[in-house]
Design an enzyme around this catalytic site. Structure first.
Site, mmCIF file in Angstrom:
data_model
loop_
_atom_site.group_PDB
_atom_site.id
_atom_site.type_symbol
_atom_site.label_atom_id
_atom_site.label_comp_id
_atom_site.label_asym_id
_atom_site.label_seq_id
_atom_site.Cartn_x
_atom_site.Cartn_y
_atom_site.Cartn_z
ATOM 1 N N HIS A 1 36.178 53.163 36.144
ATOM 2 C CA HIS A 1 36.308 51.730 35.891
ATOM 3 C C HIS A 1 36.051 50.851 37.093
ATOM 4 O O HIS A 1 36.067 49.627 36.967
ATOM 5 C CB HIS A 1 37.708 51.399 35.367
ATOM 6 C CG HIS A 1 37.889 51.695 33.915
ATOM 7 N ND1 HIS A 1 37.578 50.784 32.940
ATOM 8 C CD2 HIS A 1 38.300 52.801 33.281
ATOM 9 C CE1 HIS A 1 37.823 51.313 31.753
ATOM 10 N NE2 HIS A 1 38.262 52.551 31.936
ATOM 11 N N LYS B 1 41.475 35.264 33.416
ATOM 12 C CA LYS B 1 41.411 36.670 33.809
ATOM 13 C C LYS B 1 42.385 36.870 34.950
ATOM 14 O O LYS B 1 42.914 35.889 35.480
ATOM 15 C CB LYS B 1 39.987 37.033 34.247
ATOM 16 C CG LYS B 1 39.386 36.048 35.256
ATOM 17 C CD LYS B 1 37.948 36.379 35.625
ATOM 18 C CE LYS B 1 36.948 36.051 34.561
ATOM 19 N NZ LYS B 1 36.238 37.197 34.054
ATOM 20 N N ARG B 2 42.628 38.107 35.357
ATOM 21 C CA ARG B 2 43.482 38.346 36.504
ATOM 22 C C ARG B 2 42.963 37.538 37.695
ATOM 23 O O ARG B 2 41.755 37.303 37.829
ATOM 24 C CB ARG B 2 43.498 39.835 36.857
ATOM 25 C CG ARG B 2 44.323 40.665 35.903
ATOM 26 C CD ARG B 2 45.757 40.221 35.867
ATOM 27 N NE ARG B 2 46.448 40.656 37.064
ATOM 28 C CZ ARG B 2 47.419 41.558 37.068
ATOM 29 N NH1 ARG B 2 47.846 42.116 35.947
ATOM 30 N NH2 ARG B 2 48.014 41.890 38.197
ATOM 31 N N LYS C 1 36.887 38.133 41.728
ATOM 32 C CA LYS C 1 36.561 37.365 40.521
ATOM 33 C C LYS C 1 36.246 35.901 40.858
ATOM 34 O O LYS C 1 35.738 35.161 40.028
ATOM 35 C CB LYS C 1 37.698 37.456 39.507
ATOM 36 C CG LYS C 1 37.870 38.868 38.908
ATOM 37 C CD LYS C 1 38.991 38.903 37.878
ATOM 38 C CE LYS C 1 39.260 40.290 37.311
ATOM 39 N NZ LYS C 1 38.397 40.638 36.165
ATOM 40 N N THR D 1 35.243 42.167 29.924
ATOM 41 C CA THR D 1 35.244 42.085 28.469
ATOM 42 C C THR D 1 35.603 40.670 28.033
ATOM 43 O O THR D 1 35.270 40.259 26.926
ATOM 44 C CB THR D 1 36.243 43.081 27.835
ATOM 45 O OG1 THR D 1 37.501 42.961 28.508
ATOM 46 C CG2 THR D 1 35.738 44.503 27.928
ATOM 47 N N LYS E 1 34.276 38.288 24.746
ATOM 48 C CA LYS E 1 35.118 37.547 23.798
ATOM 49 C C LYS E 1 34.672 36.093 23.718
ATOM 50 O O LYS E 1 34.584 35.508 22.626
ATOM 51 C CB LYS E 1 36.593 37.596 24.238
ATOM 52 C CG LYS E 1 37.182 38.974 24.353
ATOM 53 C CD LYS E 1 38.516 38.915 25.126
ATOM 54 C CE LYS E 1 38.937 40.288 25.592
ATOM 55 N NZ LYS E 1 40.043 40.231 26.591
HETATM 56 C C1 LIG Z 1 40.095 40.595 27.805
HETATM 57 C C2 LIG Z 1 41.308 40.429 28.628
HETATM 58 C C3 LIG Z 1 41.258 40.712 29.994
HETATM 59 C C4 LIG Z 1 39.985 41.120 30.701
HETATM 60 O O1 LIG Z 1 39.320 39.939 31.103
HETATM 61 P P1 LIG Z 1 38.096 39.978 32.138
HETATM 62 O O2 LIG Z 1 37.581 38.581 32.105
HETATM 63 O O3 LIG Z 1 37.109 40.958 31.609
HETATM 64 O O4 LIG Z 1 38.662 40.347 33.456
HETATM 65 C C5 LIG Z 1 42.412 40.545 30.738
HETATM 66 N N1 LIG Z 1 43.562 40.133 30.172
HETATM 67 C C6 LIG Z 1 43.637 39.838 28.865
HETATM 68 C C7 LIG Z 1 44.933 39.365 28.297
HETATM 69 C C8 LIG Z 1 42.520 39.976 28.045
HETATM 70 O O5 LIG Z 1 42.613 39.695 26.735
#
Ligand SMILES: *Cc1c(COP(=O)(O)O)cnc(C)c1O
Length: 821
Positions: A369, A560-561, A566, A668, A672
């Site tokens: 990952h 995101k985190r 990022k 991911t 979305k």
């Molecule tokens: C999809 C998702 C992530 C991953 O987000 P990235 O933008 O790919 O880092 C992290 N936390 C939650 C709650 C998510 O639904």
């Protein structure tokens, strides 16, 4: 147009409604001892969940028997995290019972949307990795792949993030406090997990170290199973998520108790049970502590004992394990499985070493990952020796065979052998868990095309030369059930109305939207659903932050985190630069924008926490500047979670995917948002590249250095100061001077200095390109072409369904059949 709820479930027949209503009342009475007049909302939620669970269980019992009868191979997904979120609507939608449940509860004067809000998120994960595991559980059930997910039943999930004075505070999470209606405690399924002690060789007298060993551990912990049924789309198949909870073998030390030492009598128990107490809150960094290693071995050993017991019951011996079991390691947290499976085969079932190795490699496969050095797990040899002495010996034996094999193939240079060794030499020897997982697996996969490519060129370059042909790519995916049907019922209804119900089963149907992206009526409806979603999101923003935003503004989201790679900082700097420009020319016509941030920082990640504070402080100044008004707002929504993501994503116009190229394995969140019609502004990183290929370069805003260019620049040792344009310098200077922190002017100096210095994440180097891309966004947002692009994004994201990803795992890695939808 049909009501969204009608699209997502069968029309509710009165007999179905009456039956469900009776089932809920039954649960209320016989499981909770309540009558409707005294039932609390939580009682109603629990009763509804249990009534629904009965329906799921009926299918579960049937599908549980099917693979045995057909002798089908099972998939075992081992993941230290599952970021599930709420389950009520997910299960109702998959079971096609949303309408029935809604009507049944309405008859009882209960609003199902109120119950929905009550359910705590199951937040047994940090971010992308755990959410991926949850999406894959949904897709395996949808495709009727017989599967078990294995993990840890943390008593406290990911911390609750509270923002006070702009700073992140971590509060304990208590998802189990009101009971968990979805799980079954399996008191009859428990295994001993051992630690410590010593090893005696049985030996074969030929100096062959690969004979059996006898492990005499000095600690024993019980792993107790909790099962949650996972119902697949249309309820066709139900799989099991089996989470392990740690229990002491002896609840109290009676001798101490009898002597009056009440605390001492239960202290050992508390220590043992700490194994499944809390989720480590670090994301993209290795946790490193002994308790974490205990967690890893605990759930891996329990799962392997469970898998091998089941196989032995059905097939008599373990020789045929690879024909009936495919075990997927989600990252290296369960990599100790390589040694544990060898131990079970050699020590407990007396298989010859080579045969055991064939079985192990034939059964295991591993998903990598991350390439970030700080996230690559390795454990000190002395720690492994103390905690898992037999496993340490087995790892040495595997390593010897592995290095001998490489030498036999002609790889004899010391540098090469040091690079592929499972042991990293140094002042303290460490075991490289990624290497261990690689060597013990028949397939290793990366999670996007770029990531897999870089993996072959960096971490696994030499291993791939020594053992070629094992690396494959499976680009991540997301389940459309949660991220479209459940999160965005109004868009879903529009899609079904336009394309027919088949679109719910086959996302390739979305491609037919192209024929509608110039149809004025359709475009109006598409815009209308976004407008409604944005109004709802604006309401939520006000409720959570007190900030009022204009729902017609461009909603620009980065959720995101919080992590330096990022680059939330790049986004904040752009906000500052725009702010300074607005102040210079307030009369110009600006495209109103709301910059929305959400995300948690690891509790120990000081820089990330300071970035949260910066976002908040910048927002304070901008949002309260009368010269700015609605032209720009910056808001930080607290406590990012799956349920908050479900609320934000349908109301988003612009998706920020701006990581330093080469550092985001896949992402991911990007999928979305694009699926829901947000346009992406992003770098050529992770799955952004594949998103661009699908949606077309005209329907995405790509900017910035490529991974290769960044490599070159790092070698050239450019500083941020050398790269920074006047516009960026002005923005950095304002942060450095305390414009956004008048109460403590030097608060953000460390950030400003890092940007002007080595600028490891290339924020300064990419800033101007980002600025230019954002100005293109401004121009595009007020053109009708925006909506065409938005619709084409939704239309062309079908490939990113996790059903596609699971089909690839099934055929390329697991060799299991899937059902066609
Ligand atoms: C999809 C998702 C992530 C991953 O987000 P990235 O933008 O790919 O880092 C992290 N936390 C939650 C709650 C998510 O639904």
């Amino acid at each position: 147009m049909p009501k969204p709820s009608n699209v997502l479930s069968h029309p509710a027949e009165s007999a179905d409604i009456a039956a469900f209503r009776a089932a809920v009342l039954d649960k209320l009475a016989y499981s909770f001892g309540k009558t409707p007049d005294v039932a609390s909302l939580n009682d109603w939620y629990m009763a509804t969940a249990l009534a629904l669970r009965d329906r799921i269980v009926a299918r579960w019992l049937k599908t549980g028997q099917r693979p045995d009868a057909e002798g089908r191979k099972r998939v075992y997904y081992l993941s230290i995290e599952y970021l599930l979120g709420q389950l009520l609507f997910d299960a109702l939608i998959n079971m096609r019972l949303l309408n029935v449940a809604r009507a049944a509860l309405a008859d009882l004067d209960v609003d199902i949307d109120q119950l929905r809000k009550l359910e705590p998120d199951a937040a047994l994960g940090n971010g992308g990795l755990g959410r991926l595991a949850a999406c894959y559980m949904d897709s395996m059930a949808a495709l009727a792949v017989p599967a078990y997910g294995y993990g840890i039943r943390y008593e406290n999930g990911l911390f609750v993030q509270q923002i006070r004075d702009g700073w992140q505070n971590e509060l304990p999470e208590r998802w189990l406090s009101l009971g968990n209606p979805w799980e079954f405690e399996r008191t009859d399924t428990e295994y001993s997990i051992c630690f410590g002690g010593s090893v005696e060789y049985v030996g074969d007298g030929h100096g062959n170290g690969t004979a059996r060993g006898l492990w005499y551990p000095d600690e024993r912990v019980l792993a107790v199973a909790y099962d949650t049924p996972i119902a697949g789309w249309r309820g066709r198949h139900v799989n099991t998520l089996r989470l392990w909870s740690a229990r002491a073998t002896t609840p109290v030390q009676l001798a101490a108790f009898n002597e009056g030492d009440l605390v001492g009598a239960t202290a050992p128990r508390a220590q043992v049970e700490a194994i499944s107490r809390v989720l480590y809150p670090s994301d993209a960094t290795a946790a490193g502590q002994e308790l974490r290693l205990r967690q890893e071995y605990f759930f891996t050993s329990a799962s392997l004992q469970d898998i091998t017991r089941r196989h032995l019951e059905q097939h008599g011996d373990l020789t045929s394990l690879p024909d009936h079991a495919a075990i997927q390691l989600n990252d290296t947290h369960p990599a100790i499985a390589v040694a544990e499976l060898m131990r079970i085969l050699v020590d407990e079932h007396e298989h010859a070493w080579d045969e055991a190795w064939r079985i192990t490699k034939g059964t295991l496969s591993y998903t990598n990952h991350t390439l970030l050095p700080e996230a690559l797990e390795s454990w000190p040899v002395p720690l492994l020796n103390r905690l898992l002495p037999r496993h340490m010996q087995i790892i040495y034996l595997i390593n010897k065979a592995h290095l001998d094999d490489a030498s036999a193939k002609g790889f004899v240079e010391p540098g090469m052998l040091a690079s592929i060794s499972l042991i990293q030499e140094g002042h303290e020897k460490r075991v490289r868990m990624g290497h261990l997982a690689f060597v013990g697996s028949h397939r290793i996969n990366g999670v996007s095309a770029l990531h897999t490519d870089l993996m072959q060129k960096t971490v696994f370059r030499d291993l791939n030369r020594a053992a070629p042909g094992r690396i494959v790519n499976v680009t991540n995916g997301i389940t459309f059930r949660r991220w479209l049907y459940e999160a965005n019922p109004s868009l879903t209804a529009l899609l079904v109305n336009t394309l027919g119900e088949r679109v719910l089963d086959d996302p390739a149907e979305l491609l037919r939207l192209k024929g509608f992206c110039d149809d004025a009526g359709f475009v109006e409806e598409y815009k209308a659903q976004r407008r409604r979603n944005k109004q709802a999101l604006a309401g939520r923003i006000h409720q959570l932050t007190g900030v009022r935003v204009d729902p017609t503004a461009l909603f620009d989201v980065q959720i995101k985190r919080i992590h330096e790679y990022k680059r939330q900082l790049l986004n904040i700097l752009e906000a500052v630069a725009v702010y300074l420009a607005i102040r210079r020319e307030p009369e110009r016509s600006w495209v109103p924008r709301v910059k929305l941030f959400a995300g948690k920082a690891a509790a120990s990640y000081e820089r990330a926490k300071l970035i949260i504070k910066l976002a908040g402080d910048v927002g304070q100044v901008i949002n309260n500047d009368p010269l700015v008004g609605d032209k720009l707002k910056v808001v930080f929504m607290p406590n990012y979670s799956v349920s908050l993501a479900q609320c934000i994503i349908p109301g988003s116009d612009l998706s920020e995917q701006i990581s330093t190229a080469g550092m985001e394995a896949s992402g991911t969140g990007n999928m979305k948002l694009a699926l829901n019609g947000a346009l992406t502004i992003g770098t050529l990183d992770g799955a952004n590249i594949e998103i661009r290929n699908e949606v077309g370069a005209d329907n995405i805003f790509i900017f910035g250095l490529t991974a290769e260019e960044i490599d070159d620049r790092r070698r050239a040792h450019f500083t941020g100061r050398q790269a920074a344009s006047p516009r960026l310098m002005e923005a950095i200077k304002s942060i450095d001077d305390g414009v956004f922190s008048p109460d403590q002017p030097d608060r953000f100096k460390p950030i400003a200095q890092a940007l002007l210095g080595y600028d490891h994440f290339m924020v300064a180097a990419d800033f101007d390109a980002y600025w230019d891309a954002q100005r293109k966004v401004d121009l595009a947002f007020v053109q009708p072409g925006w909506w065409r692009s938005s619709i084409l994004n939704t239309s062309r994201m079908g490939w990113f369904s996790s059903d596609r990803a699971i089909r690839e795992y099934a055929s390329e890695i697991w060799s299991v059949p899937v059902v066609e939808s």
